[in-house]
Scaffold this motif. Structure first.
Motif, PDB file in Angstrom:
ATOM      1  N   LEU A 144     -33.949  30.929   5.813  1.00 19.21           N
ATOM      2  CA  LEU A 144     -32.854  30.373   5.018  1.00 19.21           C
ATOM      3  C   LEU A 144     -31.923  29.521   5.880  1.00 19.21           C
ATOM      4  CD1 LEU A 144     -32.027  33.484   2.806  1.00 19.21           C
ATOM      5  CD2 LEU A 144     -32.912  31.299   1.991  1.00 19.21           C
ATOM      6  N   ARG A 145     -31.650  29.990   7.099  1.00 14.36           N
ATOM      7  CA  ARG A 145     -30.772  29.223   7.991  1.00 14.36           C
ATOM      8  C   ARG A 145     -31.411  27.904   8.412  1.00 14.36           C
ATOM      9  NH1 ARG A 145     -30.179  34.347  10.474  1.00 14.36           N
ATOM     10  NH2 ARG A 145     -31.546  33.674  12.190  1.00 14.36           N
ATOM     11  N   ASP A 146     -32.741  27.936   8.604  1.00  9.98           N
ATOM     12  CA  ASP A 146     -33.432  26.763   9.130  1.00  9.98           C
ATOM     13  C   ASP A 146     -33.992  25.847   8.043  1.00  9.98           C
ATOM     14  OD1 ASP A 146     -32.875  27.845  11.560  1.00  9.98           O
ATOM     15  OD2 ASP A 146     -34.915  28.572  11.958  1.00  9.98           O
ATOM     16  N   GLY A 147     -33.778  26.191   6.786  1.00 10.42           N
ATOM     17  CA  GLY A 147     -34.262  25.340   5.704  1.00 10.42           C
ATOM     18  C   GLY A 147     -35.743  25.475   5.405  1.00 10.42           C
ATOM     19  N   VAL A 148     -36.386  26.535   5.912  1.00  9.22           N
ATOM     20  CA  VAL A 148     -37.802  26.771   5.608  1.00  9.22           C
ATOM     21  C   VAL A 148     -37.895  27.380   4.209  1.00  9.22           C
ATOM     22  CG1 VAL A 148     -39.890  28.026   6.265  1.00  9.22           C
ATOM     23  CG2 VAL A 148     -38.370  27.114   8.029  1.00  9.22           C
ATOM     24  N   PRO A 149     -38.636  26.767   3.291  1.00 10.75           N
ATOM     25  CA  PRO A 149     -38.684  27.282   1.920  1.00 10.75           C
ATOM     26  C   PRO A 149     -39.310  28.675   1.832  1.00 10.75           C
ATOM     27  CG  PRO A 149     -39.501  25.025   2.015  1.00 10.75           C
ATOM     28  CD  PRO A 149     -39.381  25.506   3.422  1.00 10.75           C
ATOM     29  N   ILE A 150     -38.784  29.473   0.907  1.00 10.02           N
ATOM     30  CA  ILE A 150     -39.360  30.773   0.572  1.00 10.02           C
ATOM     31  C   ILE A 150     -39.777  30.708  -0.894  1.00 10.02           C
ATOM     32  CG2 ILE A 150     -38.980  33.258   0.419  1.00 10.02           C
ATOM     33  CD1 ILE A 150     -36.749  32.921   2.509  1.00 10.02           C
ATOM     34  N   LEU A 151     -41.071  30.745  -1.145  1.00  8.97           N
ATOM     35  CA  LEU A 151     -41.573  30.657  -2.515  1.00  8.97           C
ATOM     36  C   LEU A 151     -41.790  32.053  -3.081  1.00  8.97           C
ATOM     37  CD1 LEU A 151     -44.229  27.777  -2.545  1.00  8.97           C
ATOM     38  CD2 LEU A 151     -41.791  27.677  -3.070  1.00  8.97           C
ATOM     39  N   PRO A 152     -41.139  32.412  -4.182  1.00  9.69           N
ATOM     40  CA  PRO A 152     -41.370  33.707  -4.804  1.00  9.69           C
ATOM     41  C   PRO A 152     -42.531  33.651  -5.794  1.00  9.69           C
ATOM     42  CG  PRO A 152     -39.519  32.618  -5.862  1.00  9.69           C
ATOM     43  CD  PRO A 152     -40.035  31.674  -4.801  1.00  9.69           C
TER      44      PRO A 152
END
Length: 230
Positions: A144-152
């Motif tokens: 989240l801090r680095d802008g890496v997407p997390i897809l649920p």
């Protein structure tokens, strides 16, 4: 839209595309210009659903990789860096999915190292099997801090009745979609995605997740009939 991530031994997308698998009450049509997408329609209500092909790849380190929006087949057992380099060369979005106990020890350290590399098209995956009362994994906080997407995703386990949870947890992606090539358009968008898409739905409760994990381990412990693989 529903995204599949089939293992090497599963071929439901191909079976749907060729008519070998025909869901009752639904019609399945190929999309001429997009081999990784199918259009499904409910005969009763006229509701539509786009099915997108994808694969789950097993690496030699024991970390799963999901190849999204692709009808290709991939070899299991390679190193994760080889797999990710291949997907990046082909501009196929890749997801490292969270799972119960799968990001502990060396595997967790490897995932953290990989997302530090800021590789194009690489994302993390969350799923409905992580109860809402559990603390957020530290790797998610870094993403989240680095802008890496997390897809649920709903990510149902291979247990009787688990299909009822399909689509209960997912994300809303705000992007133009080419209806003639939906898988291609979605893949292009995900490969360059930065930041977090809007999450929709809800995770399963703690008791339900524990019951699923017990059921999964009992299933794995049962001997397979002769000639089959569990």
């Amino acid at each position: 839209m529903m995204m599949l991530t089939e293992t090497a031994r599963d071929n439901a997308f191909d079976a749907l595309a060729t008519g070998r698998l025909a869901p009752s009450g639904w019609t399945i049509d190929r999309i001429e210009d997009d081999p990784a997408a199918l259009r499904a329609r409910c005969a009763a209500g006229g509701a539509g659903l786009v099915l997108i092909a994808g694969r789950q790849i097993q690496t030699c380190e024991g970390v799963e990789v999901l190849a999204l929006a692709s009808a290709g087949h991939f070899e299991d057992g390679l190193s994760i860096r080889t797999v990710l380099a291949d997907l990046q060369d082909r501009q196929i979005p890749a997801v490292l999915p969270w799972g119960v106990g799968k990001w502990l020890g060396k595997r967790g350290a490897l995932v953290a190292e990989l997302i530090r590399a800021d590789a194009p098209g690489l994302m993390l995956g969350d799923n409905a099997g992580r109860p809402w009362i559990w603390p957020r994994p530290a790797i998610f906080a870094k993403a989240l801090r680095d802008g890496v997407p997390i897809l649920p995703g709903s990510d149902p386990l291979p247990l009787p009745g688990a299909e009822a949870g399909l689509g209960a947890f997912g994300c809303l992606i705000d992007a133009p979609l080419d209806e003639a090539r939906p898988a291609h358009a979605l893949g292009e968008h995900l490969f360059t995605l930065r930041g977090q898409p809007r999450r929709i739905g809800a995770r399963r409760g703690f008791r339900a997740v524990i019951a699923e994990q017990i059921g999964l381990r009992r299933r794995k412990a049962q001997p397979s009939p002769a000639g089959t693989v569990s």
